[in-house]
Design an enzyme around this catalytic site. Structure first.
Site, PDB file in Angstrom:
ATOM      1  N   ARG A  36      78.776  23.984  70.487  1.00 37.35           N
ATOM      2  CA  ARG A  36      79.344  22.997  69.562  1.00 37.35           C
ATOM      3  C   ARG A  36      78.412  21.817  69.343  1.00 37.35           C
ATOM      4  NH1 ARG A  36      85.461  22.094  71.398  1.00 37.35           N
ATOM      5  NH2 ARG A  36      84.378  21.509  73.304  1.00 37.35           N
TER       6      ARG A  36
ATOM      7  N   GLU B 276      81.086  23.819  87.683  1.00 32.51           N
ATOM      8  CA  GLU B 276      82.135  23.753  88.704  1.00 32.51           C
ATOM      9  C   GLU B 276      82.586  25.134  89.153  1.00 32.51           C
ATOM     10  OE1 GLU B 276      86.104  22.487  87.015  1.00 32.51           O
ATOM     11  OE2 GLU B 276      84.766  21.852  85.399  1.00 32.51           O
TER      12      GLU B 276
END
Length: 184
Positions: free
Chosen positions: A70, A107
């Site tokens: 994006r 993560e």
């Protein structure tokens, strides 16, 4: 920044905030995904966003590095607005020719970001553009690619910063411009 510029930035932030859709539990349970597609679908809003990002680094950059995926939309608009060349930072295996790579932790695992070796020149000043700043891992990796090319990071520009995830802290001394600095 003068009063009119501050007022315009607040209006821009409000329009973007009102356009973003939050999608709960996407792409997995517990994640609140920020869908910026409604922002990108409004040409005048995207142009205003690009102008604000470009103006935040006015005169301080030679190229725009846009981060997949994006970030490509926003980075292209910023490069066009500023009249500066665009460089794409892509996921591993997507660019032809010799590439520079940086592996970084997420993560939930790790990823790799690449640019073509001849995309940046030593001494150039580069702004790194993406849509959202969360933990800062992707943006830090993009900055490392810039530095490995001998160029300098002039700053980082994002549409939204998600609070509490440490993204700005992880970027350290890098100047960070966020239209929605609190993510809400």
């Amino acid at each position: 920044m003068n009063f009119d510029a501050l007022t315009d930035r607040r209006r821009l932030a409000e329009r973007i905030r009102d356009s973003i859709r939050t999608v709960p539990d996407f792409p997995r349970p517990g994640i609140a995904f920020l869908d910026l597609c409604p922002v990108f679908s409004q040409p005048d809003l995207l142009a205003a966003l690009a102008g604000a990002m470009s103006d935040a680094f006015s005169g301080a950059f030679d190229r725009v590095l846009a981060v997949e995926a994006r970030g490509f939309v926003v980075g292209t608009a910023v490069a066009r607005h500023a009249g500066r060349p665009l460089v794409l930072a892509r996921k591993s295996g997507k660019l032809p020719g010799p590439v520079e790579s940086v592996r970084y932790d997420l993560e939930y695992g790790s990823a790799e970001l690449q640019i073509q070796r001849d995309a940046l020149r030593p001494g150039e000043r580069v702004i790194v553009v993406d849509d959202v700043l969360a933990t800062g891992g992707t943006m830090a990796a993009a900055g490392e690619l810039v530095r490995r090319s001998g160029a300098a990071v002039a700053g980082c520009a994002v549409v939204v910063t998600i609070p509490g995830l440490g993204g700005e802290r992880r970027l350290g001394a890098e100047k960070v411009f966020s239209v929605l600095p609190t993510g809400n």
